[in-house]
Design a protein around this motif. Structure first.
Motif, PDB file in Angstrom:
ATOM      1  N   SER A   1      95.949  -7.523 -22.456  1.00 47.30           N
ATOM      2  CA  SER A   1      94.915  -6.598 -22.093  1.00 47.30           C
ATOM      3  C   SER A   1      95.204  -5.166 -22.434  1.00 47.30           C
ATOM      4  CB  SER A   1      94.873  -6.513 -20.369  1.00 47.30           C
ATOM      5  OG  SER A   1      93.829  -5.486 -19.923  1.00 47.30           O
ATOM      6  N   TRP A   2      94.114  -4.459 -22.564  1.00 44.45           N
ATOM      7  CA  TRP A   2      94.275  -3.191 -23.130  1.00 44.45           C
ATOM      8  C   TRP A   2      94.638  -2.241 -22.117  1.00 44.45           C
ATOM      9  CZ3 TRP A   2      90.088   1.278 -23.803  1.00 44.45           C
ATOM     10  CH2 TRP A   2      89.382   1.360 -22.502  1.00 44.45           C
ATOM     11  N   ARG A   3      94.822  -2.814 -20.570  1.00 39.84           N
ATOM     12  CA  ARG A   3      95.168  -1.978 -19.562  1.00 39.84           C
ATOM     13  C   ARG A   3      96.581  -1.852 -19.648  1.00 39.84           C
ATOM     14  NH1 ARG A   3      93.161  -5.015 -14.213  1.00 39.84           N
ATOM     15  NH2 ARG A   3      90.954  -4.298 -14.125  1.00 39.84           N
ATOM     16  N   TYR A   4      97.398  -2.643 -20.525  1.00 42.50           N
ATOM     17  CA  TYR A   4      98.845  -2.331 -20.739  1.00 42.50           C
ATOM     18  C   TYR A   4      99.304  -1.961 -22.137  1.00 42.50           C
ATOM     19  CZ  TYR A   4      98.248  -4.668 -16.252  1.00 42.50           C
ATOM     20  OH  TYR A   4      97.598  -5.014 -14.958  1.00 42.50           O
ATOM     21  N   ARG A   5      98.299  -1.526 -22.894  1.00 51.95           N
ATOM     22  CA  ARG A   5      98.684  -1.336 -24.116  1.00 51.95           C
ATOM     23  C   ARG A   5      98.634   0.466 -24.330  1.00 51.95           C
ATOM     24  NH1 ARG A   5      96.106  -5.442 -28.548  1.00 51.95           N
ATOM     25  NH2 ARG A   5      96.027  -7.237 -27.503  1.00 51.95           N
ATOM     26  N   GLY A   6      99.109   0.708 -25.330  1.00 52.28           N
ATOM     27  CA  GLY A   6      99.098   2.153 -25.481  1.00 52.28           C
ATOM     28  C   GLY A   6      97.945   3.122 -26.051  1.00 52.28           C
ATOM     29  N   ASN A   7      97.944   4.328 -26.340  1.00 54.06           N
ATOM     30  CA  ASN A   7      97.030   4.990 -26.924  1.00 54.06           C
ATOM     31  C   ASN A   7      96.458   4.671 -28.354  1.00 54.06           C
ATOM     32  OD1 ASN A   7      97.024   6.515 -24.469  1.00 54.06           O
ATOM     33  ND2 ASN A   7      98.764   8.131 -25.473  1.00 54.06           N
ATOM     34  N   ILE A   8      97.400   4.064 -29.001  1.00 51.18           N
ATOM     35  CA  ILE A   8      96.907   3.878 -30.160  1.00 51.18           C
ATOM     36  C   ILE A   8      95.652   2.884 -30.322  1.00 51.18           C
ATOM     37  CG2 ILE A   8      97.392   2.656 -32.458  1.00 51.18           C
ATOM     38  CD1 ILE A   8     100.114   3.888 -32.227  1.00 51.18           C
ATOM     39  N   THR A   9      96.063   1.570 -29.428  1.00 46.69           N
ATOM     40  CA  THR A   9      94.803   0.575 -29.297  1.00 46.69           C
ATOM     41  C   THR A   9      93.472   1.360 -28.845  1.00 46.69           C
ATOM     42  OG1 THR A   9      96.302  -0.940 -28.996  1.00 46.69           O
ATOM     43  CG2 THR A   9      94.346  -1.315 -27.850  1.00 46.69           C
TER      44      THR A   9
ATOM     45  N   LYS B   1     103.051  -1.348 -21.717  1.00 48.28           N
ATOM     46  CA  LYS B   1     103.541  -1.269 -20.552  1.00 48.28           C
ATOM     47  C   LYS B   1     103.774  -2.762 -20.082  1.00 48.28           C
ATOM     48  CE  LYS B   1     100.584   2.631 -19.214  1.00 48.28           C
ATOM     49  NZ  LYS B   1      99.427   3.057 -18.449  1.00 48.28           N
ATOM     50  N   PRO B   2     104.794  -2.996 -19.269  1.00 43.73           N
ATOM     51  CA  PRO B   2     104.955  -4.312 -18.577  1.00 43.73           C
ATOM     52  C   PRO B   2     103.792  -4.827 -18.006  1.00 43.73           C
ATOM     53  CG  PRO B   2     106.459  -2.583 -17.173  1.00 43.73           C
ATOM     54  CD  PRO B   2     105.647  -1.897 -18.403  1.00 43.73           C
ATOM     55  N   GLU B   3     103.440  -5.954 -18.256  1.00 40.91           N
ATOM     56  CA  GLU B   3     102.462  -6.866 -17.396  1.00 40.91           C
ATOM     57  C   GLU B   3     102.844  -7.256 -15.957  1.00 40.91           C
ATOM     58  OE1 GLU B   3     101.873  -9.922 -20.179  1.00 40.91           O
ATOM     59  OE2 GLU B   3      99.782  -9.264 -20.956  1.00 40.91           O
ATOM     60  N   PRO B   4     101.984  -7.098 -15.031  1.00 34.75           N
ATOM     61  CA  PRO B   4     102.351  -7.555 -13.715  1.00 34.75           C
ATOM     62  C   PRO B   4     102.695  -9.116 -13.901  1.00 34.75           C
ATOM     63  CG  PRO B   4     100.024  -6.929 -14.044  1.00 34.75           C
ATOM     64  CD  PRO B   4     100.667  -6.741 -15.077  1.00 34.75           C
ATOM     65  N   ASP B   5     103.338  -9.724 -12.816  1.00 34.03           N
ATOM     66  CA  ASP B   5     103.507 -10.984 -12.568  1.00 34.03           C
ATOM     67  C   ASP B   5     102.257 -11.808 -12.060  1.00 34.03           C
ATOM     68  OD1 ASP B   5     106.048 -11.119 -13.673  1.00 34.03           O
ATOM     69  OD2 ASP B   5     106.829 -10.752 -11.591  1.00 34.03           O
ATOM     70  N   ARG B   6     101.411 -11.018 -11.306  1.00 35.61           N
ATOM     71  CA  ARG B   6     100.284 -11.621 -10.722  1.00 35.61           C
ATOM     72  C   ARG B   6      98.865 -10.689 -10.939  1.00 35.61           C
ATOM     73  NH1 ARG B   6     101.686 -13.551  -4.892  1.00 35.61           N
ATOM     74  NH2 ARG B   6      99.363 -14.394  -4.904  1.00 35.61           N
ATOM     75  N   VAL B   7      97.982 -11.119 -10.731  1.00 38.60           N
ATOM     76  CA  VAL B   7      96.641 -10.144 -10.947  1.00 38.60           C
ATOM     77  C   VAL B   7      96.615  -9.307  -9.895  1.00 38.60           C
ATOM     78  CG1 VAL B   7      95.440 -12.214 -11.840  1.00 38.60           C
ATOM     79  CG2 VAL B   7      94.901 -11.543  -9.514  1.00 38.60           C
ATOM     80  N   THR B   8      96.064  -8.055 -10.528  1.00 34.75           N
ATOM     81  CA  THR B   8      95.805  -6.908  -9.572  1.00 34.75           C
ATOM     82  C   THR B   8      94.457  -6.778  -9.389  1.00 34.75           C
ATOM     83  OG1 THR B   8      95.611  -5.370 -11.282  1.00 34.75           O
ATOM     84  CG2 THR B   8      97.651  -5.732 -10.799  1.00 34.75           C
ATOM     85  N   MET B   9      93.877  -6.303  -8.153  1.00 32.82           N
ATOM     86  CA  MET B   9      92.445  -6.087  -7.652  1.00 32.82           C
ATOM     87  C   MET B   9      91.983  -4.626  -8.142  1.00 32.82           C
ATOM     88  SD  MET B   9      91.938  -9.237  -6.725  1.00 32.82           S
ATOM     89  CE  MET B   9      90.350  -8.915  -6.255  1.00 32.82           C
ATOM     90  N   ASP B  10      93.102  -3.666  -8.366  1.00 29.37           N
ATOM     91  CA  ASP B  10      92.587  -2.336  -8.445  1.00 29.37           C
ATOM     92  C   ASP B  10      93.214  -1.797  -9.725  1.00 29.37           C
ATOM     93  OD1 ASP B  10      95.032  -2.586  -7.859  1.00 29.37           O
ATOM     94  OD2 ASP B  10      95.260  -0.877  -6.282  1.00 29.37           O
TER      95      ASP B  10
END
Length: 678
Positions: free
Chosen positions: A337-345, A399-408
């Protein structure tokens, strides 16, 4: 009764595993519970596919795939088939809606890395669906046999001629003839109705089977199968049915509201969904001023035009469609996911989307030097996004991905709005730099005109003017006398006496005149065009301005010229009403309201030799009376072009009201189902 139905189900299930299929793909298929807005477009794609298939079946019942009758059969569907216009608008609007939801569905996959392992095959099937959809849309676009259908097909098919050695043979094979003809139309009809839908449906089934085998991705890009309860149910998953079937009803309601709003109130969508030249029958001797494919092909067409060489332009065109197939192997990022990627993406994704939108707009515009340069820049950005992805995706900080899904998670509503505004700014500003001002009515701006199909007095006066001054040369060959009489509230006996000049013509007949086309070509050089659809092909304001701007010009065969249609080849038929206008010097203003400058000398142009008109000898009417007569005539022609417009608006209001209630109840039902899901 319920026992009978259960017994029937069990009897069928013993012979065909319907319950197993239902559980596998619906009731016991667990999807991540954090799906967001972007996950609506998958089900919306299926909805539009069903719409296209069903409306297409009904349209084929009245369509005639022949060079002589194809265009007329479409008008027959619009006018004489009960509610055929709804089917046609559902299909034409659905074609554009299909690409809208598919493009957004593909963008969601790019946002959240839904193409990465183990979902590579899902992406491949999805891209194959997109390519087949492009082919299906292209061959279907030819079927109305309008001007842009014909010439757009001519341009696209000719591209294959750039292939060395085999190009011309491929072009001939695609057309089925040495020219684009009725044979091509029959061939494309068979492809559009039979062959390509079968392939499309097969790919959709494979796409869904592959998806349900490995499971759905989610905005966090994490695997929900890692954490399960004692029954093997993912802790972060919910059963697709009933949770997401109910959840998707909200999106379906909103989508149908927008879809029906366009279909009932703006089916042409400014000439993007139904192009204005396509309201003229295909004519291989008359080339449109600007030939462009329909909007969903224009980004790739713009890439083609950006390359000066025909062969390499075709290669770039094909590559622009093919290169996204490689996305799963080009992306080297360790997270999805782009949520956990940096500014280049984020920068690359924004640049990619902006360049794609710019290419889409440029493909619909006529080419200029500035636009070609911008198209080349955006083409480089488009290809760089993919070709340089192995580099920028691997060096981008994550960034490190979470182990489980997040709702927010994610950037939230306001962050999304900010990103949208940024993309729009990066799209609009470059386009404004290469936009060129032009007049909508030849050398002048069009006068304001608003048609009123409910003003029966105006329409009655309009048909009277038409029959007295226009019918001698111009037919309304898709319109019937009886419908005009009914719609305009004219009793049939009065209509026959006052508005039908041939006693042998029946009320149910089409409004064709007695002029022979062969004789008309001898007299005028070309047969006068049919006017049934002229206000849709030219637009009412163009017609209104055109009919009021004839002026004396002794150099022309009929002694008149026109400010809107330069070197017009027809007489001024309303001359006795208006009087002969003569040119007089007048001011010239630029599109921005300032004084125009001579492009050669740079000096201000203060006067145009024909900047205004004078009438030395007045006609039978005052200028106000003449303008009102022309308004009524154009109002009638606007009605003739689309006689169902009043019904369209009326039915549209009730439809939107129903969908609004449906959406509210769907939202309440969804809230009830999801209130205990955390």
């Amino acid at each position: 009764m319920s026992n009978m139905l259960v017994g029937l189900r069990d009897w069928v299930d013993a012979r065909l595993p319907i319950m197993k299929a239902w559980n596998t793909h619906m009731a016991k298929y667990y999807a991540p519970k954090n799906f967001n807005f972007w996950y609506f477009f998958g089900v919306l794609s299926l909805l539009v596919l069903v719409n296209q298939l069903l409306t297409g079946i009904w349209l084929t019942m009245s369509y005639t795939p022949s060079q002589e009758d194809a265009f007329a059969s479409v008008e027959y569907i619009m006018r004489d088939v009960d509610y055929g216009w709804i089917l046609r608008y559902m299909h034409s609007t659905g074609a554009s809606a299909f690409f809208v939801v598919v493009y957004l569905h593909m963008f969601r996959a790019m946002l959240y890395g839904s193409y990465k392992k183990p979902r590579e095959l899902i992406w491949i099937f999805g891209m194959l669906i997109f390519v087949v959809l492009m082919a299906e849309a292209f061959v279907g676009y030819v079927l109305p046999w309008g001007q842009m259908s014909y010439w757009g097909a001519q341009v696209i098919i000719s591209l294959f001629g750039a292939i060395p050695y085999f190009g011309e043979d491929i072009v001939t094979w695609i057309r089925g003839d040495y020219l684009l003809s009725g044979i091509t139309l029959n061939r494309f009809f068979a492809l559009h109705v039979v062959a390509l839908p079968i392939i499309l449906l097969a790919l959709v089934v494979l796409h869904l089977l592959a998806l349900h085998e490995v499971g759905s991705n989610n905005p966090d890009g994490v695997d929900i199968k890692k954490y399960k309860d004692k029954d093997g149910v993912p802790l972060d998953g919910v059963a697709f049915h009933p949770y997401y079937t109910v959840h998707d009803l909200q999106a379906i309601g909103v989508f149908l509201f927008i879809f029906c709003g366009i279909m009932f109130f703006m089916p042409e969508m400014g000439g993007f969904f139904l192009e204005y030249p396509n309201f003229e029958q295909a004519n291989n001797l008359k080339t449109p001023e600007h030939i462009a494919p329909t909007w969903y092909f224009t980004p790739f067409y713009s890439v083609l035009r950006a390359v000066p060489d025909k062969l390499w332009g075709f290669v770039a065109f094909a590559a622009s469609v093919a290169i996204p197939f490689m996305l799963p192997w080009l992306d080297r990022s360790p997270v999805r996911s782009w949520r956990y990627r940096g500014n280049i993406t984020k920068v690359m994704l924004v640049a990619f989307v902006s360049s794609f939108l710019i290419l889409g707009v440029l493909g619909a515009w006529a080419p200029t030097e500035g636009r070609t340069i911008l198209a080349r820049i955006c083409s480089i950005i488009y290809f760089s996004f993919f070709l340089l992805m192995p580099i920028w995706s691997s060096i981008d900080k994550t960034k490190p991905e979470p182990d489980r899904v997040t709702m927010d998670g994610g950037i939230g509503f306001w962050g999304s709005m900010g990103a949208l505004l940024l993309v729009l700014a990066l799209t609009v500003l470059p386009l404004q730099a290469v936009a060129a001002s032009s007049y909508a009515c030849g050398t002048i701006e069009c006068d304001e005109f608003v048609a009123d199909p409910r003003d029966k007095a105006s329409l009655q006066h309009g048909i009277q003017t038409y029959m007295n001054y226009c019918m001698g040369c111009h037919s309304l060959k898709y319109q019937r006398y009886t419908r005009v009489a009914d719609d305009l509230g004219i009793p049939e006996d009065l209509f026959k006496v006052n508005l039908m000049f041939d006693p042998d013509v029946k009320m149910g007949s089409l409004m064709e005149n007695a002029m022979d086309n062969a004789e008309a070509k001898k007299w005028f050089g070309a047969a006068p065009p049919d006017l049934t659809l002229v206000s849709r092909a030219r637009q009412p304001e163009w017609l209104y301005t055109y009919l009021r701007t004839f002026y004396q010009d002794g150099s022309r065969p009929y002694g008149v010229n026109n400010k809107v249609f330069k070197d017009v080849g027809m007489p001024h038929v309303l001359l006795e009403l208006q009087g002969m206008q003569e040119c007089a010097p007048g001011p010239v203003t630029a599109a921005n309201g300032g004084v125009k400058r001579d492009p050669l000398t740079g000096e201000d142009i203060l006067e145009d030799p024909c900047g205004q008109f004078v009438i030395p000898v007045a006609g039978e009417m005052t200028s106000q009376q003449f303008d009102k007569t022309v308004y009524d005539l154009v109002n009638f022609l606007a009605y003739s072009a689309e006689p169902m417009v009043v019904d369209r608006h009326r039915i549209g209001m009730f439809t939107l009201l129903f969908i609004a209630f449906f959406t509210v109840f769907a939202w309440l039902l969804n809230r009830e189902y999801w209130k205990d899901v955390h």
